[in-house]
Motif scaffolding. Sequence first.
Motif, mmCIF file in Angstrom:
data_model
loop_
_atom_site.group_PDB
_atom_site.id
_atom_site.type_symbol
_atom_site.label_atom_id
_atom_site.label_comp_id
_atom_site.label_asym_id
_atom_site.label_seq_id
_atom_site.Cartn_x
_atom_site.Cartn_y
_atom_site.Cartn_z
ATOM 1 N N ALA A 172 3.867 -98.238 -59.830
ATOM 2 C CA ALA A 172 3.606 -97.418 -61.010
ATOM 3 C C ALA A 172 4.299 -96.059 -60.900
ATOM 4 O O ALA A 172 4.885 -95.563 -61.872
ATOM 5 N N ILE A 173 4.231 -95.455 -59.715
ATOM 6 C CA ILE A 173 4.841 -94.142 -59.493
ATOM 7 C C ILE A 173 6.359 -94.216 -59.629
ATOM 8 O O ILE A 173 6.982 -93.412 -60.337
ATOM 9 N N ILE A 174 6.974 -95.184 -58.964
ATOM 10 C CA ILE A 174 8.437 -95.295 -58.990
ATOM 11 C C ILE A 174 8.928 -95.598 -60.405
ATOM 12 O O ILE A 174 9.917 -94.997 -60.873
ATOM 13 N N ASN A 175 8.270 -96.498 -61.103
ATOM 14 C CA ASN A 175 8.689 -96.825 -62.472
ATOM 15 C C ASN A 175 8.572 -95.612 -63.388
ATOM 16 O O ASN A 175 9.449 -95.370 -64.236
ATOM 17 N N TYR A 176 7.501 -94.842 -63.223
ATOM 18 C CA TYR A 176 7.343 -93.664 -64.063
ATOM 19 C C TYR A 176 8.410 -92.615 -63.754
ATOM 20 O O TYR A 176 8.947 -91.977 -64.668
ATOM 21 N N LEU A 177 8.724 -92.456 -62.475
ATOM 22 C CA LEU A 177 9.758 -91.484 -62.091
ATOM 23 C C LEU A 177 11.118 -91.886 -62.654
ATOM 24 O O LEU A 177 11.907 -91.035 -63.071
ATOM 25 N N LYS A 178 11.413 -93.170 -62.678
ATOM 26 C CA LYS A 178 12.671 -93.636 -63.264
ATOM 27 C C LYS A 178 12.735 -93.304 -64.752
ATOM 28 O O LYS A 178 13.782 -92.880 -65.266
ATOM 29 N N GLU A 179 11.623 -93.482 -65.457
ATOM 30 C CA GLU A 179 11.575 -93.147 -66.882
ATOM 31 C C GLU A 179 11.779 -91.649 -67.091
ATOM 32 O O GLU A 179 12.492 -91.226 -68.003
ATOM 33 N N LEU A 180 11.151 -90.855 -66.246
ATOM 34 C CA LEU A 180 11.280 -89.404 -66.329
ATOM 35 C C LEU A 180 12.740 -88.990 -66.113
ATOM 36 O O LEU A 180 13.270 -88.135 -66.831
ATOM 37 N N ASN A 181 13.376 -89.622 -65.138
ATOM 38 C CA ASN A 181 14.779 -89.335 -64.858
ATOM 39 C C ASN A 181 15.669 -89.715 -66.037
ATOM 40 O O ASN A 181 16.603 -88.989 -66.398
ATOM 41 N N GLN A 182 15.402 -90.848 -66.654
ATOM 42 C CA GLN A 182 16.196 -91.294 -67.803
ATOM 43 C C GLN A 182 16.067 -90.338 -68.983
ATOM 44 O O GLN A 182 16.974 -90.245 -69.818
ATOM 45 N N LYS A 183 14.960 -89.594 -69.038
ATOM 46 C CA LYS A 183 14.762 -88.615 -70.107
ATOM 47 C C LYS A 183 15.395 -87.264 -69.768
ATOM 48 O O LYS A 183 15.300 -86.327 -70.577
ATOM 49 N N GLY A 184 15.995 -87.157 -68.572
ATOM 50 C CA GLY A 184 16.754 -85.952 -68.261
ATOM 51 C C GLY A 184 16.338 -85.151 -67.054
ATOM 52 O O GLY A 184 17.001 -84.169 -66.706
ATOM 53 N N THR A 185 15.255 -85.532 -66.382
ATOM 54 C CA THR A 185 14.793 -84.764 -65.225
ATOM 55 C C THR A 185 15.585 -85.136 -63.972
ATOM 56 O O THR A 185 15.705 -86.310 -63.624
ATOM 57 N N THR A 186 16.132 -84.133 -63.312
ATOM 58 C CA THR A 186 16.803 -84.323 -62.024
ATOM 59 C C THR A 186 15.731 -84.384 -60.939
ATOM 60 O O THR A 186 14.803 -83.568 -60.932
#
Length: 247
Positions: A172-186
């Motif tokens: 759950a954590i890794i998938n959410y972080l990937k989504e956050l990154n795709q929205k622009g977060t480094t």
Amino acid sequence: MIEIRQLSKKYKDADRYSVRNLDLTIYEKEIFGILGPNGAGKTTLISMLSSLLKPTSGSFTIDGLSYQNEMKQLKQIIGIVPQEYALYPSLTAFENLKYFGSMYGLKGSALHSKIEEHLEILGLGTFANKKVHTFSGGMKRRVNLIAGILHRPKVLFLDEPTVGVDVQSKNAIINYLKELNQKGTTILYTSHHLNEAENFCSHIAIIDLGEIICKGEPKTLIKEHKEAENLEEVFLARTGKALRDYA
């Protein structure tokens, strides 16, 4: 997004530098992994970049902002998820997140909506009003993560974000972080989970004794080490198999 130049840190009475003359460029929207043995300087580096620790020498900028002259603005664009839980155990998940969100200037219905949204995304909606001390390790990790990202930071620092959690929470954590990154977060991330880092990170740097010993895309580094079939084998080839206990 992050420019690091000759950054060094030596703690008082220490025999050696924890980070030594480190140069590194991290680009916008990367997921960059900092990997290394115990005592290599990973947490020290993250602590300096997140303005929790003052460097001994050298400099860095984040999104063009200098920690020396623009500390207040810099802190507003970063999020920090430490290895240790940064939560108040006697407060509920919602109360914790309301407190941390308010520190970044969020308030009112907008803050409440963000908290509810993130709790639902990470499977904690039904536990919003439960006290954190009753949570499992994986649940605490997820609340810890939300506390660092409610204000939608441009750069997110993660120090061992999945340590000690169950497989479902890690996923759950890794998938959410990937989504956050795709929205622009480094994302700048440290971990001892090398298989996780191999699949999660766009680029990595292996550091040892406070210095970078190799860096690049995980697949490229594996190809460059003919004896290695995965990132863990690259790591052992570059840092050795000796135990790294320290106190």
